[in-house]
Design an enzyme around this catalytic site. Structure first.
Site, short mmCIF file in Angstrom:
data_model
loop_
_atom_site.label_atom_id
_atom_site.label_comp_id
_atom_site.label_asym_id
_atom_site.label_seq_id
_atom_site.Cartn_x
_atom_site.Cartn_y
_atom_site.Cartn_z
N LEU A 1 0.83 -1.21 0.00
CA LEU A 1 0.00 0.00 0.00
C LEU A 1 0.85 1.25 0.00
O LEU A 1 0.46 2.28 -0.52
CB LEU A 1 -0.91 0.01 1.23
N GLY A 2 2.01 1.17 0.60
CA GLY A 2 2.87 2.33 0.66
C GLY A 2 4.05 2.08 1.57
O GLY A 2 4.12 1.06 2.27
N GLY B 1 6.13 3.89 4.52
CA GLY B 1 6.15 4.99 5.47
C GLY B 1 7.49 5.03 6.17
O GLY B 1 8.39 4.25 5.87
N PHE C 1 8.20 4.17 9.10
CA PHE C 1 8.50 3.04 9.96
C PHE C 1 8.60 1.73 9.18
O PHE C 1 9.03 0.73 9.71
CB PHE C 1 7.43 2.90 11.05
N GLY C 2 8.16 1.72 7.97
CA GLY C 2 8.25 0.50 7.18
C GLY C 2 7.14 0.39 6.16
O GLY C 2 6.32 1.29 6.02
N VAL D 1 3.75 -0.96 4.25
CA VAL D 1 2.41 -1.34 4.66
C VAL D 1 1.79 -2.18 3.54
O VAL D 1 1.84 -1.80 2.37
CB VAL D 1 1.52 -0.11 4.92
N LYS E 1 1.64 -3.49 8.81
CA LYS E 1 2.81 -2.62 8.75
C LYS E 1 4.00 -3.38 9.27
O LYS E 1 3.95 -3.93 10.38
CB LYS E 1 2.54 -1.37 9.59
N ASP F 1 3.47 12.81 15.14
CA ASP F 1 3.67 12.86 13.69
C ASP F 1 2.36 13.10 12.96
O ASP F 1 1.97 12.34 12.07
CB ASP F 1 4.34 11.57 13.22
#
Ligand SMILES: *[C@@H]1O[C@H](CO)[C@@H](O)[C@H](O)[C@H]1NC(C)=O
Ligand SMILES: *[C@@H]1O[C@H](CO)[C@@H](O)[C@H](O)[C@H]1NC(C)=O
Ligand SMILES: *[C@@H]1O[C@H](CO)[C@@H](O)[C@H](O)[C@H]1NC(C)=O
Ligand SMILES: *[C@@H]1O[C@H](CO)[C@@H](O)[C@H](O)[C@H]1NC(C)=O
Ligand SMILES: *[C@@H]1O[C@H](CO)[C@@H](O)[C@H](O)[C@H]1NC(C)=O
Length: 682
Positions: free
Chosen positions: A368-369, A371, A373-374, A376, A391, A488
């Site tokens: 999905l994307g 980010g 942090f890692g 997803v 995630k 964030d």
């Protein structure tokens, strides 16, 4: 002289030996007894037959498809009347007794058998092994010209010969189709007035030695066959007693002996002792002197096995090894870290296997994307069927994991319509997987900055999202059992559910860095453009730094512009400063996103812009709480008037801390990236 005294003794011994063991050439009252065998006995041995060092007559040696014969060396005269032409006179009575044993490589698996025979010929070279017992072959079986009489001890049921069972004694005349046959066993002597006692079966393949008697009465023309366990003596009642005239079968002169064969089962056939007499009962075999049967069947080490065995072993080792490696790889693929203390978090713990399957092995098409942090991934859980977002957060430190998982689980308990629900987690080495409910409409920034006009959000939706996020943030700051600082807040962290409601994601994740961090160093977590100026100095995230980021977010949603943009002269322009400028000039309408094409409520826009500016005030003390923010947005109280000479953000931040400004300037390239997150050590 001493020699003359010894001489008669020696002579006597010699005579005795001759009488007992091998009486010379054919004679009328021929008889002999072997209580055990010796290699010096001049028996005719062929095929696999041999005499073992322990004194056993071994007819077959364990190799497959072999035959073996042991034949008394001289022909015996079977008819009285030497003057009469062949076949003219009756066959004499004779009696044979022998002790035998059959050993199979596998207990209870049939192993062909042994036959005692009287035959015209001693040449069995054309006879066949296996079921033919080394006596006959397929073409001469049953032919009257064979002149063979045999008693078979057969452990196989060959339907081609109409065998009655796989443990039978049969009388064979020129044929393997037994004239008469019965299951192996004996009748005990019991009460002889009622014709003998009960029947006791014997198992030929039992690996036990047993004794057999074959008696032919030449006058009564009757064949008796008797079987008994060793040491028991001859039962009175024979196992088989059949009237049969052997006169047409046995010729004047015939050989006697044993025949045996092996088929497809490794087996050995032994004769331990043998006695025979013409015209009278066979002499007794001295049972005490008999050699012992081998206790175990020792498998022959054939050449074939010597070659095949190592290859088969190697193949087996290879196969087993490969299987183990595959199993191990499969195990490793799904390996998780799971500790005792996690038990209490039961339902929040997902198995890696389930997540792996749900995301089809974390396939790229489900990504999905990416980010800060890692990655997803989208996934589908089978039962109950529901969509999830997984995630993958890399996490090298084991330190603080327990606290972090506890935190995650407590986050999992948070429930608010404007938060993306955390469903659970899974832990692996160096990796943490967080499972969230799936947001079908993705993140807000896609809508704000999309080139497609139809993807644009209308005014009501924008205001709804702002109110929703404010409400979610209030929940984190004040309504949850403890204060949670998001750290964030930004457009790309706001996700849209099916009803286009804004949902705050990624909350609580920043704690991961706190727990795993060396306490000596602190981190600034957040995204450039949303970082409150005081963070540059204190590095300490508070609810007010969240409020600051929220203010920027509000302006972003209203203006449809990123927090920091480049102007035509390539200078960085802060969105706050740009809005403040228009505010001071009284041209606020120009700041509202042009994509709305003027379709918005001016009063609402005014309040929202004011709230945005107030929240992103450089001085933390000047910012409102989230509770106040909601009250302003809902029109419950009016927004306080902004200080008229609202100094530029950049000027103030310079005054606050010089370093912070240069730090913004030093990361211009990362601004465009969706993962423009900064984890900077100070
Ligand atoms: C068994 O006998 C056969 C025929 O004499 C021979 O070829 C084979 O090597 C023997 N096997 C063993 C294990 O002695
Ligand atoms: C079968 O045995 C008989 C007698 O020994 C012999 O003449 C014949 O050739 C054998 N047949 C086969 C097929 O071995
Ligand atoms: C029996 O064997 C003899 C000699 O081997 C042969 O001539 C005869 O044809 C055989 N009889 C049958 C029925 O096979
Ligand atoms: C032996 O076999 C013959 C011929 O098949 C048969 O008539 C007889 O009844 C049998 N005797 C016994 C005791 O089985
Ligand atoms: C054979 O058995 C029958 C019946 O038990 C017996 O009467 C006869 O004497 C036996 N014959 C020999 C030669 O043992």
């Amino acid at each position: 002289m001493p020699g003359t005294k010894l001489l008669p003794v020696c002579f006597l011994l010699l005579v005795l030996n001759l009488v007992l063991r091998c009486p010379a050439a054919a004679g009328d009252d021929h008889q002999f007894v072997y209580s055990g065998f010796s290699s010096s006995d001049d028996l005719i041995l062929d095929g696999a037959a041999s005499v073992t060092s322990s004194g056993l007559l071994e007819l077959t040696n364990g190799t497959l498809r072999l035959k073996g014969h042991a034949i008394y060396p001289t022909q015996l005269r079977f008819r009285d009347d030497q003057a009469a032409p062949s076949g003219g006179a009756a066959v004499r009575s004779f009696s044979a007794s022998f002790v035998f044993g059959i050993l199979s490589a596998y207990p209870d698996v049939s192993a062909n058998g042994i036959a005692f025979f009287v035959a015209r010929s001693k040449d069995f070279s054309t006879a066949m092994a296996a079921q033919y017992l080394g006596l006959l072959n397929g073409s001469n079986n049953g032919n009257a010209t064979n002149h063979i009489f045999a008693v078979e001890l057969d452990t196989m049921q060959n339907s081609e010969f109409n065998d009655i069972s796989d443990n039978h004694v049969g009388i064979d005349v020129n044929s393997l189709f037994s004239t008469n046959a019965t299951n192996a066993g004996y009748y005990d002597d019991g009460d002889t007035t009622t014709g003998g006692g009960g029947f006791h079966s014997l198992t030929l393949i039992s690996h036990e030695a047993m004794q057999a008697w074959v008696d032919y009465d030449g006058e009564a023309k009757r064949i008796n066959v008797t079987l008994a366990p060793l040491n028991m003596g001859k039962p009175v009642r024979p196992l088989l007693s059949i009237p049969y005239d052997l006169s047409t079968v046995i010729p004047d002169m015939a050989y006697i002996g044993f025949s045996s064969s092996t088929g497809l089962v490794n087996s050995r056939h032994y004769v331990l002792g043998w006695s025979f007499a013409m015209d009278g009962p066979a002499p007794a075999i001295d049972i005490a002197k008999l050699p012992k049967l081998p206790r175990e069947f020792q498998k022959p080490r054939s050449k074939v096995m010597e070659i095949i065995l190592p290859i088969a072993t190697a193949v087996l080792v290879l196969v087993v090894g490969t299987v183990l490696v595959l199993i191990r790889r499969r195990q490793l693929r799904y390996t998780e870290l799971r500790e005792d203390w996690e038990v209490e978090y039961g339902p929040h713990r997902f198995s890696y296997k389930d997540l792996f399957r749900a995301t089809e092995g974390f396939k790229n098409k489900n990504l999905l994307g990416i980010g800060g942090f890692g990655e997803v991934y989208r996934g589908v859980l089978p039962v109950p069927k529901c969509e999830i977002a997984v995630k993958r957060v890399s996490h090298s430190s084991k330190q603080g994991m327990k606290e972090f998982v506890a935190e995650i689980v407590s986050i999992g308990r948070m429930q608010h319509p404007n938060l993306v629900q955390l469903l659970g987690y899974c832990r692996r080495k160096g990796e943490l997987l967080l499972v969230y409910e799936y947001m079908p409409n993705g993140s807000l920034d896609k809508f704000l900055y999309s080139q497609e006009s139809k993807a644009t959000l209308n005014w009501v939706q924008r205001l709804g999202i702002i109110r929703g996020i404010a409400s979610g943030l209030l929940y984190l700051h004040e309504e949850w059992e403890k204060v949670v600082v998001h750290r964030d807040i930004k457009a790309s962290n706001v996700l849209l559910d099916g009803g286009m409601n804004g949902r705050l994601g990624d909350f609580g994740l920043a704690m991961l860095y706190d727990h795993s961090a060396n306490p000596e160093t602190s981190h600034v977590v957040g995204t450039i453009g949303y970082l409150a100026p005081e963070l540059g100095r204190t590095s300490k995230a508070t609810t007010l730094t969240d409020v600051f980021a929220f203010g920027i977010f509000v302006l972003e949603v209203l203006c449809g512009q990123k927090p920091i943009t480049q102007d035509s002269e390539d200078n960085q322009v802060m969105l706050v400063d740009w809005v403040t400028e228009h505010w001071n000039k009284g041209s606020l309408a120009e700041t509202i996103d042009a994509k709305l094409q003027g379709d918005y409520n001016v009063d609402e826009a005014c309040v929202a812009l004011q709230v945005g500016l107030l929240c992103s005030h450089p001085f933390p003390e000047a910012r409102p709480s989230m509770r106040q923010v909601l009250q302003y947005l809902n029109g419950e109280i009016s927004v306080p008037q902004l200080v008229p000479a609202h100094v530029s953000f950049q000027m103030l931040s310079l005054m606050h801390n010089e370093g912070f400004d240069s730090y913004i300037m030093s990361y211009p390239s990362s601004l465009e990236s969706i993962s423009s997150r900064l984890v900077q050590e100070r």
